[in-house]
Design a protein around this motif. Structure first.
Motif, PDB file in Angstrom:
ATOM      1  N   ARG A 247       1.218  -1.255  -0.304  1.00 37.88           N
ATOM      2  CA  ARG A 247       0.092  -0.487   0.036  1.00 37.88           C
ATOM      3  C   ARG A 247       0.629   1.314   0.213  1.00 37.88           C
ATOM      4  N   SER A 402      -8.275  -1.565  -2.400  1.00 35.53           N
ATOM      5  CA  SER A 402      -7.704  -1.192  -1.581  1.00 35.53           C
ATOM      6  C   SER A 402      -5.977  -0.725  -1.762  1.00 35.53           C
ATOM      7  N   VAL A 403      -5.298  -2.131  -1.439  1.00 30.79           N
ATOM      8  CA  VAL A 403      -3.642  -1.799  -1.440  1.00 30.79           C
ATOM      9  C   VAL A 403      -3.458  -0.495  -3.229  1.00 30.79           C
ATOM     10  N   GLY A 406      -6.452   2.607  -2.895  1.00 29.71           N
ATOM     11  CA  GLY A 406      -5.949   2.711  -1.947  1.00 29.71           C
ATOM     12  C   GLY A 406      -7.876   3.361  -0.995  1.00 29.71           C
ATOM     13  N   THR A 410      -5.924  -1.197   4.708  1.00 29.17           N
ATOM     14  CA  THR A 410      -5.937  -2.484   4.139  1.00 29.17           C
ATOM     15  C   THR A 410      -6.227  -4.080   5.010  1.00 29.17           C
TER      16      THR A 410
END
Length: 432
Positions: A247, A402-403, A406, A410
């Motif tokens: 991330r 998510s990673v 963003g 995470t």
């Protein structure tokens, strides 16, 4: 449950259509002892095709009554989809030398694979050749439906010229810990030496996590699998650390969020890549290569660091009528002599222990491959569980959101992925 029922009905319907067209079913008992002509499929990798043709020619010279024909896997969106379609149509080759372990549970569900354990020397041969490395390739019923054939352990490949351009020491790169890797990545990008420190595909295909998250998780967890004993293992301290590390790479624009239309390392746009030994020959004329282990939070010694195997197996398919010939050819193709020839032709690691001791001449001639050979002794495979591809796709959807982009934490993404995959494991494990 509904997914499994619909899939089963589709397979039955297509199989029925095939039977209606006149294709007779193969009698497994008669086929197991039958000898005669067979066809094998190879990947479209030019080096593998060249090895395969040479191997088949050597077999045919000694077995005129059991002639083997080598072809490339039929064209399709992916080789897995092409193979799956051939199972339904009953047109699979006897042997496929490019079978993804992630697809084996699906092929099993289609009744498309011959259990190699049913040959009298099946288990003994597979275990002797691969040693302890073979344990991850047995199916849930304890049988081997694949022979672990070749490994491409994922490591960090880096461009020494770009490192030097950024003012970094290319012979002693600081890449062992997450903090070092991030610091080095910032220097590479901020110096203008490269647009990206590293540029894996940020896209959502199920297999893309095998080149970012899974090697990092294998390394950080000390060799745990994604799923073990029917339980999700990635929603853990190791998994959260690996996800947070990636991330940060994306959040700081050290890894781009868009897909690169080519090879970013070869084009000088990225300084590093997560790749296997196949890349050494691919870059030999254009990139001065260095290789390092996958980083971990604390910086584990290379001898204690695990990675993803990126393995491909050889498998026998149920459309095969001359299975005795197919089994003998499979053993011939994976003999110590042929494995040495394959290693020399492709740079990919046969699934054998102590490669450097077994093939000293190759590694003396090409010492860069020694790093990959040592890594090949510490690899983690995708779990052999039903619904494997759906499971990886569920994970990738959360990872990308998510990673890469963003959206949300995470930790929460791993929890959601864990919940979804736990439900899939229950669904696919339900025999009703």
């Amino acid at each position: 449950m509904l997914r499994r029922t619909a899939y089963a009905l589709l397979v039955l319907a297509l199989a029925g259509a095939t039977t209606a067209c006149g294709r007779s079913a193969v009698d497994p008992g008669a086929a197991r002892g039958a000898r005669g002509p067979i066809t094998v499929w190879l990947s479209n990798n030019a080096q593998e095709v060249a090895w395969g043709k040479t191997m088949v020619a050597a077999w045919n010279r000694s077995h005129p009554g059991q002639r083997v024909t080598a072809q490339q896997i039929p064209a399709g969106k992916t080789s897995e989809e092409a193979i799956s379609a051939s199972i339904v149509a009953g047109t699979s080759a006897c042997l496929v030398f490019n079978t993804s372990p992630a697809s084996v549970p699906t092929f099993e569900k289609q009744n498309g694979l011959v259990p190699l354990s049913d040959f009298p020397d099946g288990d003994a041969y597979i275990k002797k050749r691969g040693g302890a490395l073979t344990e991850q390739y047995a199916s849930q019923d304890g049988k081997f439906y694949q022979l672990p054939w070749k490994s491409n352990p994922v490591m960090i490949l880096y461009n020494k010229k770009i490192f030097k351009k950024a003012g970094l020491d290319p012979e002693h790169p600081r890449l062992a810990t997450y903090a070092q890797f991030l610091e080095t990545s910032r220097t590479l990008v901020r110096s203008g030496a490269a647009k990206a420190a590293i540029w894996p595909a940020p896209s959502s295909e199920f297999f893309q996590s095998w080149l970012d998250f899974y090697p990092a998780f294998a390394a950080e967890s000390g060799g745990r699998q994604f799923i073990e004993d029917g339980r999700v293992r990635f929603d853990s301290t190791a998994g959260r650390r690996a996800a947070a590390f990636w991330r940060t790479l994306y959040a700081e624009k050290l890894a781009p969020q868009e897909l690169y239309p080519g090879d970013a390392v070869n084009d000088g746009k990225a300084a590093m890549a997560t790749v296997g030994p196949w890349a050494v020959s691919a870059y030999k004329d254009s990139v001065d290569i260095g290789v390092a282990p996958i980083p971990t939070a604390a910086g584990k010694p290379p001898g204690d660091t695990y990675s993803f195997s990126d393995e491909k197996s050889a498998a026998m398919f149920s459309a095969c009528r001359n299975r005795a010939t197919a089994w003998d050819l499979l053993k011939f193709a994976t003999s110590a002599e042929q494995d040495g020839t394959f290693l020399d032709a492709t740079g990919q690691m046969p699934m054998r222990e102590d490669l450097t001791a077994r093939y000293p001449a190759f590694f003396a001639k090409k010492p860069l491959y020694k790093v990959f050979a040592r890594q090949a002794e510490r690899v983690v495979e995708v779990p052999n569980v039903p619904g494997s591809i759906d499971i990886w796709q569920a994970f990738r959807a959360e990872w990308t959101k998510s990673v890469v982009f963003g959206d949300g934490s995470t930790d929460a993404a791993l929890r959601r992925a864990s919940d979804k995959i736990t439900k899939l494991l229950d669904e696919y494990g339900d025999p009703s």
